[in-house]
Design an enzyme around this catalytic site. Structure first.
Site, PDB file in Angstrom:
ATOM      1  N   ASP A   8       0.856  -1.178   0.000  1.00 33.39           N
ATOM      2  CA  ASP A   8       0.000   0.000   0.000  1.00 33.39           C
ATOM      3  C   ASP A   8       0.896   1.233   0.000  1.00 33.39           C
ATOM      4  OD1 ASP A   8      -2.121  -1.698   0.121  1.00 33.39           O
ATOM      5  OD2 ASP A   8      -2.768  -1.146   2.142  1.00 33.39           O
ATOM      6  N   ASP A 129     -15.106  -2.860  -1.682  1.00 29.63           N
ATOM      7  CA  ASP A 129     -14.716  -2.609  -0.303  1.00 29.63           C
ATOM      8  C   ASP A 129     -15.989  -2.372   0.504  1.00 29.63           C
ATOM      9  OD1 ASP A 129     -12.094  -2.619  -1.288  1.00 29.63           O
ATOM     10  OD2 ASP A 129     -12.174  -0.472  -1.691  1.00 29.63           O
TER      11      ASP A 129
END
Length: 242
Positions: A8, A129
């Site tokens: 990330d 998500d």
């Protein structure tokens, strides 16, 4: 069954967030290219990369870091975060990204996702998500009224390569993947599903090889790898049945 190590990116470095909160970032490596090379050397076959700044900004913000990653590995890299138009999709695929992950735009403009999947067979992934079962967008900053399973079903006939399903409430907190909701989602569609959010230990790795989880394409691991809670060699050996 694929175990995807995650990188990330925030401000050009490798971080992990807790429940998607940008102010809850822990820096793990300031050299994304070196981190990617390390993962490949450990034996991982695929890499999952997210441009966190891009997810909030709506356009790629860590392009230089992604370029460095691509220059340092030969394994396939899938990338998400701020990719919201055909030009960006084309640019990343031309650079060598194996699969592009489309999240917010899958809610805002599903037709664009369908068009992209037709133009780039096998290279478009939908990122779903969810917080409390409902889809979150804009870098998880907003929660919509759409159920995750309904969004997944909307792309059933679109030709997307996979769905990355992330349980936000478990992301980065090492409480274990929400196997129940993830497997239920996978059963609801014919699209391969990748589990994400909360992978915590070798117990989760062992869970991946149980018969009911065989429906999944794999799972993503971030913090547990960086913190040493999962030994890469042991995890990969379990997945290979050794």
């Amino acid at each position: 069954m694929i175990l995807f190590p995650a990188i990330d990116l925030k401000d050009g470095v490798c971080v992990r967030l807790k429940k998607g909160e940008m102010d809850q970032a822990t820096i793990y490596n300031t050299d994304p290219g070196a981190q990617a090379a390390d993962f490949e050397a450990m034996g991982f076959s695929h890499l999952h990369v997210v441009d966190l700044n891009g997810a909030f900004a709506g356009s790629s913000q860590n392009s230089a870091a992604v370029d460095t990653i691509l220059a340092n590995v030969t394994m396939p890299v899938q990338l998400g975060g701020g990719i919201r138009d055909h030009a960006a999709i084309d640019a990343w695929l031309d650079k060598g990204i194996a699969r592009v992950i489309l999240g917010t735009i899958a809610v805002r403009d599903p037709e664009l996702v369908r068009e992209a999947a037709k133009r780039h067979p096998g290279k478009i992934v939908v990122g779903i998500d969810a917080r409390g079962g409902k889809v979150a967008v804009e870098g998880w900053a907003e929660t919509s009224d759409m159920l995750a399973v309904d969004l997944a079903k909307a792309f059933e006939d679109a030709g997307v390569a996979a769905i990355v399903y992330t349980d936000i409430d478990r992301d980065g907190v090492l409480t274990g993947i929400n196997w129940g909701s993830t497997i239920d989602l996978a059963k609801a569609v014919s699209i391969p599903v990748i589990a994400s959010g909360g992978l915590a230990s070798l117990d989760d790795i062992t869970r991946m090889i149980q018969p009911d989880a065989a429906i999944l394409e794999g799972a993503i691991s971030g913090r547990a790898l960086y913190d040493g809670r999962i030994d890469p060699a042991e995890a990969l050996a379990i997945l290979k049945g050794k």
